[in-house]
Write an enzyme that holds these catalytic residues in place. Sequence first.
Site, PDB file in Angstrom:
ATOM      1  N   THR A   1       0.817  -1.220   0.000  1.00 54.03           N
ATOM      2  CA  THR A   1       0.000   0.000   0.000  1.00 54.03           C
ATOM      3  C   THR A   1       0.851   1.272   0.000  1.00 54.03           C
ATOM      4  O   THR A   1       0.324   2.368  -0.134  1.00 54.03           O
ATOM      5  CB  THR A   1      -0.958   0.035   1.216  1.00 54.03           C
ATOM      6  OG1 THR A   1      -0.175  -0.150   2.396  1.00 54.03           O
ATOM      7  CG2 THR A   1      -2.003  -1.061   1.121  1.00 54.03           C
TER       8      THR A   1
ATOM      9  N   GLU B   1      31.665  -4.368  -7.547  1.00 54.95           N
ATOM     10  CA  GLU B   1      32.117  -3.023  -7.197  1.00 54.95           C
ATOM     11  C   GLU B   1      32.995  -3.102  -5.955  1.00 54.95           C
ATOM     12  O   GLU B   1      33.159  -4.180  -5.370  1.00 54.95           O
ATOM     13  CB  GLU B   1      30.914  -2.097  -6.975  1.00 54.95           C
ATOM     14  CG  GLU B   1      30.028  -2.508  -5.811  1.00 54.95           C
ATOM     15  CD  GLU B   1      28.705  -1.725  -5.748  1.00 54.95           C
ATOM     16  OE1 GLU B   1      28.213  -1.303  -6.805  1.00 54.95           O
ATOM     17  OE2 GLU B   1      28.188  -1.562  -4.637  1.00 54.95           O
TER      18      GLU B   1
ATOM     19  N   HIS C   1      26.286   3.067  -2.179  1.00 56.86           N
ATOM     20  CA  HIS C   1      25.862   1.815  -1.552  1.00 56.86           C
ATOM     21  C   HIS C   1      26.555   1.638  -0.201  1.00 56.86           C
ATOM     22  O   HIS C   1      27.749   1.920  -0.077  1.00 56.86           O
ATOM     23  CB  HIS C   1      26.232   0.616  -2.436  1.00 56.86           C
ATOM     24  CG  HIS C   1      25.481   0.566  -3.726  1.00 56.86           C
ATOM     25  ND1 HIS C   1      25.984  -0.042  -4.847  1.00 56.86           N
ATOM     26  CD2 HIS C   1      24.268   1.052  -4.075  1.00 56.86           C
ATOM     27  CE1 HIS C   1      25.110   0.073  -5.837  1.00 56.86           C
ATOM     28  NE2 HIS C   1      24.056   0.737  -5.394  1.00 56.86           N
TER      29      HIS C   1
END
Lengths: 289, 387
Positions: A17, A209, A247
């Site tokens: 929702t 990475e 990140h």
Amino acid sequence: MAILVDEETRVLVQGVTGREGSFHAKQCLDYGTKVVAGVTPGRGGRTVEGIPVFNTVREAVRETGANASLIFVPAPSAADAIMEAAEEGVGLIVCITEGIPVRDMIQVKAYLRGKGTRLIGPNCPGVISPDRAKVGIMPGYIHRRGSVGVVSRSGTLTYEVVHGLSQRGLGQSTCVGIGGDPIVGSSFVDILELFAKDPETEAVVMIGEIGGTAEEEAAAFIQENFRKPVVALIAGLSAPEGKRMGHAGAIISGGRGTAQDKIAALKAAGIPVASTPEAVAELVASVLS
Amino acid sequence: MKIHEFQAKEMLRSHGIQVPKGGPATSGEEAVEVARRVGNGPWVIKAQVHAGGRGKAGGILMASSLHEVGEVSSRLLGARLATVQSGPQGHLVKKVLVEEAVQVERELYAGVVVDRSEGRAVLLLSASGGVEIETLAKERPHEIVREFLEPWGELPSFRARRACFALGLDGEVRSQVEKALRGLCSLFHEEDCTLAEINPLAITKEGVVLALDAKINLDDNALFRHPSWFQLRDPEEEDPLEVEARDYGLSYVKMDGTIGCMVNGAGLAMATMDVVLQVGARPANFLDVGGGAREEVVSRAFEILLKDPKVKVILVNIFGGITRGDVLARGIVDAASKLQVHVPIVVRLEGTNAQEGHRILEESGLRIHVAKSMVEAAKLASTLGRN
């Protein structure tokens, strides 16, 4: 074939929702994915985009036979959501949520040990088997069905590479974003093991990475056990020491986790490493010919 | 998130780990006050900056009289300290930690880190206190004792004991070290650390176990359950543009080049910087505007990039996914025209509706150069940046 998701995957969306949850539930539906249920505690009985919403994962699974969960629950409650899905025996959990504390993920990992649930992510774009199912937030239409498996710690960088592959006529079997956090549910090696057994996958692109040693572990695994050609791309050659590059897991600390080390390990294992994202497709074409 | 040594030691103390008597000071007079309270000397004066290698850089000094405490502290405060980790510009010293000097018999290393492969926290212990653990891990990895924490943060007694025996510790000292190790592990868990390190963990001539230096990094993602962390944050230790970007919700890291990079997605942003480096230029920054790259976010990103005086050209690399290329192009044009960007902008737009995006950029009337590939974009930016 393909791995992890296909036409049989019945998806429930936790956090359906919310803004992200409802938007991407619709995108997955439009792609043709069987999105069968949503879960938001306290919102049971409603529908979102025609998807029935339940208060608990238990109810959702009982009523709809969902066998995979896609999680958009905000970070403070996301670990709890993962454990709720695992407790109901949901076989595949894909957690998109970014920003889950490391401590929570340590507890999730402990909770999942010995259970038959596979977790992908968190902080990832999800999983797609082109033309069959999309369980994630990636743009579906850049993908083409084919024989290249893709596994990556990144989001848009993966789209970039996939787009290049598709444009060169190199379709994908399955693309898996394993996530950019320090602790993730599945590693490169976990996904490579699945690609090894998948007859549809003929080659693999691995996008890594800076930070950690997952790429080095994958290089060792590939050299020992993996018989299909692999092409790698590593981001972060220019990254400074001690700085988090977007990140949570992309950080060089104490001289460890550099792109240079990862590229050296991959090359030593005989794996070609592309110098730019755009060079990946050409390399894949050459290893497949 | 990094915190200062005096803050880390405060945390250690609250988890039952002994630290030398002392406290922080912001002026020479205050330092003398602290020294008087601590004892009769000698004292150690330690510059409080977020960088390792302070000792070698002259940031840790001894004082044997109260007069000297004042003098040494005044000299450190307000000076810039450049260590091997800080880079040549160094860190401004705004606080010193004044502590009693202790007579050390033996120094150990104790740290808790995240073992990513195992998905667990792990205690590292070694007999070589003072040596950086990374150096030890490379040169003599077998000398590091490793013991896992339970997922709820506990280091069971038997593991603490086993670690101590492995280092040849016994008797009263062993039980003190065990207590310190278990305290460090519970601290790591309860305070949501990504690193909790005591180096050195000293055993004094009197047989007391003391944390002489401490380094604690906190998990930024856990900020929501630690409202008190706002007081621990020292924005002056960070780059002002990084602080501003964070307030905007942008992920930005300042670097020293001239090509300002704006990219959607962290991985693509790193890859873009790598390409810039490969064509012989230097990126000015890492900047992720997020997958959707909405117009207001792009505007703020331009603002941040333009505040960096070193930026000679802006390289925008956007992959249009669910947000289409034409929409992204309009956002870039609107933001750039509103802000009157005074440096050339190179845009490389790929993905959905990229062609339409290119047309919008080219017809904008702005100094926007459209590139067809990342390499072409980086080369173009490099050339424009030289003029």
